[in-house]
Motif scaffolding. Structure first.
Motif, PDB file in Angstrom:
ATOM      1  N   LYS A 380       1.052  -1.389   0.133  1.00 15.05           N
ATOM      2  CA  LYS A 380       0.194  -0.210   0.090  1.00 15.05           C
ATOM      3  C   LYS A 380       0.875   1.017  -0.294  1.00 15.05           C
ATOM      4  O   LYS A 380       0.782   2.283  -0.719  1.00 15.05           O
ATOM      5  CB  LYS A 380      -1.213  -0.311   1.125  1.00 15.05           C
ATOM      6  CG  LYS A 380      -1.927  -1.162   1.456  1.00 15.05           C
ATOM      7  CD  LYS A 380      -2.464  -1.029   2.349  1.00 15.05           C
ATOM      8  CE  LYS A 380      -4.027  -1.677   2.593  1.00 15.05           C
ATOM      9  NZ  LYS A 380      -4.722  -2.211   3.997  1.00 15.05           N
ATOM     10  N   TYR A 381       1.899   0.788   0.613  1.00 13.09           N
ATOM     11  CA  TYR A 381       2.620   2.506   0.894  1.00 13.09           C
ATOM     12  C   TYR A 381       3.230   2.769  -0.341  1.00 13.09           C
ATOM     13  O   TYR A 381       3.415   3.655  -0.852  1.00 13.09           O
ATOM     14  CB  TYR A 381       4.146   2.285   1.594  1.00 13.09           C
ATOM     15  CG  TYR A 381       3.200   2.830   3.532  1.00 13.09           C
ATOM     16  CD1 TYR A 381       3.940   3.829   3.671  1.00 13.09           C
ATOM     17  CD2 TYR A 381       3.179   1.828   4.096  1.00 13.09           C
ATOM     18  CE1 TYR A 381       3.991   4.346   4.585  1.00 13.09           C
ATOM     19  CE2 TYR A 381       2.197   2.012   4.717  1.00 13.09           C
ATOM     20  CZ  TYR A 381       2.802   3.574   5.709  1.00 13.09           C
ATOM     21  OH  TYR A 381       2.253   3.846   7.159  1.00 13.09           O
ATOM     22  N   LEU A 382       3.706   1.425  -1.114  1.00 14.99           N
ATOM     23  CA  LEU A 382       4.917   1.620  -2.855  1.00 14.99           C
ATOM     24  C   LEU A 382       3.288   2.231  -3.592  1.00 14.99           C
ATOM     25  O   LEU A 382       3.952   3.315  -4.089  1.00 14.99           O
ATOM     26  CB  LEU A 382       5.327   0.485  -2.989  1.00 14.99           C
ATOM     27  CG  LEU A 382       6.616  -0.320  -2.191  1.00 14.99           C
ATOM     28  CD1 LEU A 382       6.525  -1.296  -3.028  1.00 14.99           C
ATOM     29  CD2 LEU A 382       7.318   0.323  -1.722  1.00 14.99           C
ATOM     30  N   GLU A 383       2.159   2.000  -3.486  1.00 16.42           N
ATOM     31  CA  GLU A 383       1.546   2.460  -4.360  1.00 16.42           C
ATOM     32  C   GLU A 383       0.858   3.849  -4.815  1.00 16.42           C
ATOM     33  O   GLU A 383       0.702   4.767  -4.931  1.00 16.42           O
ATOM     34  CB  GLU A 383       0.459   1.465  -4.277  1.00 16.42           C
ATOM     35  CG  GLU A 383      -0.301  -0.228  -4.589  1.00 16.42           C
ATOM     36  CD  GLU A 383      -1.338  -1.005  -4.728  1.00 16.42           C
ATOM     37  OE1 GLU A 383      -2.212   0.017  -3.671  1.00 16.42           O
ATOM     38  OE2 GLU A 383      -1.774  -1.950  -4.832  1.00 16.42           O
ATOM     39  N   SER A 384       1.290   4.338  -3.410  1.00 17.50           N
ATOM     40  CA  SER A 384       1.078   5.761  -2.973  1.00 17.50           C
ATOM     41  C   SER A 384       2.665   6.770  -2.909  1.00 17.50           C
ATOM     42  O   SER A 384       1.708   7.338  -3.696  1.00 17.50           O
ATOM     43  CB  SER A 384       1.287   5.769  -1.056  1.00 17.50           C
ATOM     44  OG  SER A 384       0.054   5.499  -0.521  1.00 17.50           O
ATOM     45  N   PHE A 385       2.900   5.356  -3.119  1.00 15.64           N
ATOM     46  CA  PHE A 385       4.640   6.326  -3.845  1.00 15.64           C
ATOM     47  C   PHE A 385       4.388   7.466  -5.511  1.00 15.64           C
ATOM     48  O   PHE A 385       4.766   8.179  -5.461  1.00 15.64           O
ATOM     49  CB  PHE A 385       6.283   5.914  -3.912  1.00 15.64           C
ATOM     50  CG  PHE A 385       6.756   5.520  -4.789  1.00 15.64           C
ATOM     51  CD1 PHE A 385       7.956   7.332  -4.353  1.00 15.64           C
ATOM     52  CD2 PHE A 385       7.129   5.617  -5.574  1.00 15.64           C
ATOM     53  CE1 PHE A 385       8.950   6.725  -4.916  1.00 15.64           C
ATOM     54  CE2 PHE A 385       8.189   5.714  -6.529  1.00 15.64           C
ATOM     55  CZ  PHE A 385       9.183   6.528  -6.239  1.00 15.64           C
ATOM     56  N   TYR A 386       3.591   5.990  -6.254  1.00 17.27           N
ATOM     57  CA  TYR A 386       3.164   6.601  -7.671  1.00 17.27           C
ATOM     58  C   TYR A 386       2.976   7.980  -7.590  1.00 17.27           C
ATOM     59  O   TYR A 386       2.424   8.504  -8.539  1.00 17.27           O
ATOM     60  CB  TYR A 386       2.626   5.048  -8.321  1.00 17.27           C
ATOM     61  CG  TYR A 386       3.829   4.443  -8.046  1.00 17.27           C
ATOM     62  CD1 TYR A 386       5.421   4.218  -8.987  1.00 17.27           C
ATOM     63  CD2 TYR A 386       3.427   2.825  -7.659  1.00 17.27           C
ATOM     64  CE1 TYR A 386       5.926   2.708  -8.898  1.00 17.27           C
ATOM     65  CE2 TYR A 386       3.965   1.609  -8.003  1.00 17.27           C
ATOM     66  CZ  TYR A 386       5.495   1.761  -8.437  1.00 17.27           C
ATOM     67  OH  TYR A 386       6.764   0.440  -8.422  1.00 17.27           O
ATOM     68  N   THR A 387       1.553   8.052  -6.667  1.00  9.58           N
ATOM     69  CA  THR A 387       1.222   9.355  -6.588  1.00  9.58           C
ATOM     70  C   THR A 387       1.783  10.431  -6.342  1.00  9.58           C
ATOM     71  O   THR A 387       1.114  11.192  -6.232  1.00  9.58           O
ATOM     72  CB  THR A 387      -0.199   8.852  -5.519  1.00  9.58           C
ATOM     73  OG1 THR A 387      -1.589   7.653  -6.430  1.00  9.58           O
ATOM     74  CG2 THR A 387      -1.482  10.208  -5.488  1.00  9.58           C
ATOM     75  N   LEU A 388       1.718  10.198  -4.865  1.00 10.18           N
ATOM     76  CA  LEU A 388       2.817  11.561  -4.530  1.00 10.18           C
ATOM     77  C   LEU A 388       4.574  12.045  -5.564  1.00 10.18           C
ATOM     78  O   LEU A 388       4.681  13.123  -5.193  1.00 10.18           O
ATOM     79  CB  LEU A 388       3.226  11.027  -2.629  1.00 10.18           C
ATOM     80  CG  LEU A 388       2.523  10.666  -1.754  1.00 10.18           C
ATOM     81  CD1 LEU A 388       3.370   9.883  -0.515  1.00 10.18           C
ATOM     82  CD2 LEU A 388       2.110  11.695  -1.313  1.00 10.18           C
ATOM     83  N   ARG A 389       4.597  11.441  -5.876  1.00  8.32           N
ATOM     84  CA  ARG A 389       5.816  11.230  -6.887  1.00  8.32           C
ATOM     85  C   ARG A 389       5.586  12.342  -8.072  1.00  8.32           C
ATOM     86  O   ARG A 389       5.902  13.053  -8.667  1.00  8.32           O
ATOM     87  CB  ARG A 389       6.893  10.767  -7.059  1.00  8.32           C
ATOM     88  CG  ARG A 389       6.048   9.882  -8.717  1.00  8.32           C
ATOM     89  CD  ARG A 389       6.830   7.708  -8.887  1.00  8.32           C
ATOM     90  NE  ARG A 389       7.795   9.385  -9.921  1.00  8.32           N
ATOM     91  CZ  ARG A 389       7.634   9.021 -11.629  1.00  8.32           C
ATOM     92  NH1 ARG A 389       6.970   9.026 -11.258  1.00  8.32           N
ATOM     93  NH2 ARG A 389       8.990   9.709 -11.313  1.00  8.32           N
ATOM     94  N   LYS A 390       3.983  12.196  -8.683  1.00  9.06           N
ATOM     95  CA  LYS A 390       3.988  12.514  -9.437  1.00  9.06           C
ATOM     96  C   LYS A 390       3.945  14.358  -9.974  1.00  9.06           C
ATOM     97  O   LYS A 390       4.770  14.171 -10.977  1.00  9.06           O
ATOM     98  CB  LYS A 390       2.032  12.659  -9.945  1.00  9.06           C
ATOM     99  CG  LYS A 390       1.923  11.359 -10.713  1.00  9.06           C
ATOM    100  CD  LYS A 390       2.851  11.144 -11.730  1.00  9.06           C
ATOM    101  CE  LYS A 390       2.602  10.051 -12.911  1.00  9.06           C
ATOM    102  NZ  LYS A 390       3.076  10.585 -13.823  1.00  9.06           N
ATOM    103  N   PRO A 391       3.321  15.098  -8.680  1.00 14.17           N
ATOM    104  CA  PRO A 391       3.404  16.727  -9.536  1.00 14.17           C
ATOM    105  C   PRO A 391       4.720  16.877  -9.597  1.00 14.17           C
ATOM    106  O   PRO A 391       5.449  17.340 -10.212  1.00 14.17           O
ATOM    107  CB  PRO A 391       3.062  17.244  -7.790  1.00 14.17           C
ATOM    108  CG  PRO A 391       2.228  16.337  -7.440  1.00 14.17           C
ATOM    109  CD  PRO A 391       2.884  14.817  -8.031  1.00 14.17           C
ATOM    110  N   VAL A 392       6.269  16.305  -8.993  1.00 10.43           N
ATOM    111  CA  VAL A 392       7.496  16.704  -9.553  1.00 10.43           C
ATOM    112  C   VAL A 392       7.957  16.079 -10.932  1.00 10.43           C
ATOM    113  O   VAL A 392       8.081  17.140 -11.946  1.00 10.43           O
ATOM    114  CB  VAL A 392       8.556  16.592  -8.221  1.00 10.43           C
ATOM    115  CG1 VAL A 392       9.887  17.315  -8.348  1.00 10.43           C
ATOM    116  CG2 VAL A 392       8.231  17.554  -7.114  1.00 10.43           C
ATOM    117  N   ALA A 393       7.386  15.071 -10.764  1.00  4.38           N
ATOM    118  CA  ALA A 393       8.500  14.333 -11.913  1.00  4.38           C
ATOM    119  C   ALA A 393       7.208  14.920 -13.224  1.00  4.38           C
ATOM    120  O   ALA A 393       7.943  14.618 -14.681  1.00  4.38           O
ATOM    121  CB  ALA A 393       7.733  12.914 -11.562  1.00  4.38           C
TER     122      ALA A 393
END
Length: 517
Positions: A380-393
């Protein structure tokens, strides 16, 4: 009875001796070289020692080294495997934007740009048709030390590796990872070949794959769609002065941009972009002829002689420019990072900023999860990572792709007008330059702001085209400018993911109240 006592004493003595030898051996391993394992030494977390290792990291580049240090500082037991621990020699990964520098400081690695003759970078200078303009990073509200940094890539990498391996719970080893170890769809570790050729395997609850643009493991964790729009030809200019000191220089040349930036106190990196995958041969002299006859006449006069001198020395290197949208397949027990996961055209120098931002997101996300062996919570944490990284990336990726297409020469009159409009828009100064440069530098990672500025450039181009009197032909070209802008940016946004960029999931509540580990 006497025999039984003697037998018991002998057995007890043997057991005590074995126990003493084992304790002595473990003590010796704890004080072994933290950078590389000794030949034949058993890796932590290998068979028979499951559970002793927290994280395996594949690749000790920018991401792998930074992540190993940050996780090790948090108390994680990390095993870092790198194919080649010698100093790398690359022509990209030499410019760290201010946003990337801030992430480096956040990770506790700010001192890694010291003692390598790194140069401060405060913005860019653009050159087009004999005119030039300077755009500066909006750094007014930041500490005086905050700026971009440019350096020799290899020196920076070695500083990061040294910092990571200084932690006692970070094990760095030279070896080649050959495969991921999977069990019912969950990654449990890796198989690798040590420097001595031994076939080994280690296990950990989390495996991070960040083995670079040539990754041979990414297909197990994502659906890669790699595009190669161009190649960079790299040279080093010695003992010359840039027209604008401590700035990157972008020449809007024909057929595509040329970059200059300092990498030491007396060296300037030149990167010549050549569109397509077929480029002049270095071996038979075609490249030297191309650089001397096609590129050199478009170089600013202050750099012309130094450029030709570098060409004549023949120390020319070439590297394909790759672009690959992030398209992960969430896999329990593993995560992709760095160029193995996501690439963009290096024109804007945003690669390390995205990589370090991703690293910081992952480290902060994992902080509350002390037990990484809880596979359900970790997933679940790793799935959240893909969302949290989006603004910068997504902001940096989209801007890099869009600017490259605008800055390349096109026979289409509408695209020529778009390129001129971009140059003139940035020349206006104020918010017209500080807004786009804040996006490029990673200081303002807002996708919506990027779209607004991009179409503002297009509208500005239409306005200057229609002044002072519109005509049917000019109206038609203006309509094609707007259409061309849309055709440039919308496919890139689609590849990045519209929903993820502009309508990310609400993860703040989840982030504040993570599942119990």
């Amino acid at each position: 009875m006497y025999v039984q006592y003697v037998t018991g004493f002998v057995v007890a003595s043997i057991l005590a001796f074995v126990f003493w030898r084992r304790r002595r051996g473990n003590s010796g391993r704890q004080h072994s070289d933290p950078i590389r394992m000794r030949s034949g030494e058993k890796a932590r977390g290998s068979d028979g020692e499951a559970g002793q290792l927290d994280v395996i990291i594949v690749g000790a580049g920018v991401v792998g080294s930074a992540l190993a240090y940050a996780l090790g500082k948090d108390g994680r037991r990390v095993h870092l495997i790198e194919r080649d621990l010698s100093e790398p020699d690359r022509i990209v990964g030499e410019l760290l934007q201010p946003g990337g520098y801030l992430k480096l400081v956040e990770l506790g690695l700010g001192d890694c740009v010291q003692e390598i003759d790194a140069q401060h970078v405060f913005g860019y200078a653009l050159f087009k048709d004999g005119k030039d303009t300077k755009v500066s990073y909006p750094l007014e509200k930041y500490h005086v030390d905050v700026a971009g940094r440019s350096f020799h890539h290899g020196r920076f990498i070695q500083r990061l590796r040294k910092k990571a391996s200084s932690l006692p719970n970070v094990q760095m080893e030279q070896g080649t990872v050959t495969a991921l170890i999977e069990d019912h769809g969950t990654v449990r570790g890796v198989r690798y070949k040590s420097k001595n050729g031994d076939e080994l395997k280690i296990h950990a609850p989390l495996t991070v794959v960040c083995d670079g643009c040539f990754s041979n493991l990414r297909r197990s964790l994502c659906n890669p769609k790699v595009d190669v729009p161009s190649c960079f030809v790299g040279l080093v200019l010695e003992n010359c002065k840039l027209p604008y000191p401590n700035h990157g220089h972008v020449i809007l040349a024909d057929p595509s941009p040329i970059l200059f930036y300092p990498i030491s106190g007396n060296e300037v990196r030149c990167l010549v972009d050549i569109p397509g995958q077929k480029v002049p041969s270095i071996a038979n002299g075609e490249m030297a002829k191309y650089l001397s006859t096609v590129v050199a006449p478009q170089i600013p006069s202050q750099l012309h002689d130094a450029f030709l001198s570098a060409v004549n020395k023949g120390n020319v290197k070439m590297m394909p420019n790759r672009s690959m949208p992030a398209n992960p397949q969430p896999t329990p027990g593993a995560v992709l990072l760095g160029d193995a996961f996501n690439m963009r055209h290096p024109l804007t120098g945003g690669g390390m900023t995205v990589a370090l931002s991703d690293t910081a997101v992952l480290v902060n996300l994992l902080k509350p999860l002390r037990d990484l062996s809880d596979a359900s919570s970790l997933c679940k944490y790793l799935e959240s990572f893909y969302t949290l990284r989006k603004p910068v990336a997504s902001t940096i990726n989209t801007l890099a792709g869009a600017l490259y297409k605008v800055f390349c020469t096109s026979p289409d009159l509408a695209m020529k007008e778009m390129q001129q409009a971009c140059f003139d828009y940035l020349s206006l100064g104020g918010v017209f330059s500080s807004g786009p440069i804040a996006l490029l530098s990673g200081l303002n990672p807002r996708p919506l702001s990027l779209v607004l500025h991009f179409f503002a450039v297009a509208i500005y181009g239409v306005g200057r085209l229609l002044m002072p009197f519109p005509s049917p032909r000019r109206l038609w070209i203006g309509a094609r400018i707007i259409s061309g802008a849309a055709n440039i940016i919308f496919p890139i946004i689609k590849a990045e993911g519209v929903r993820q960029m502009f309508f990310p999931k609400t993860v703040s509540a989840y982030y504040r109240n993570p599942p119990a580990s």
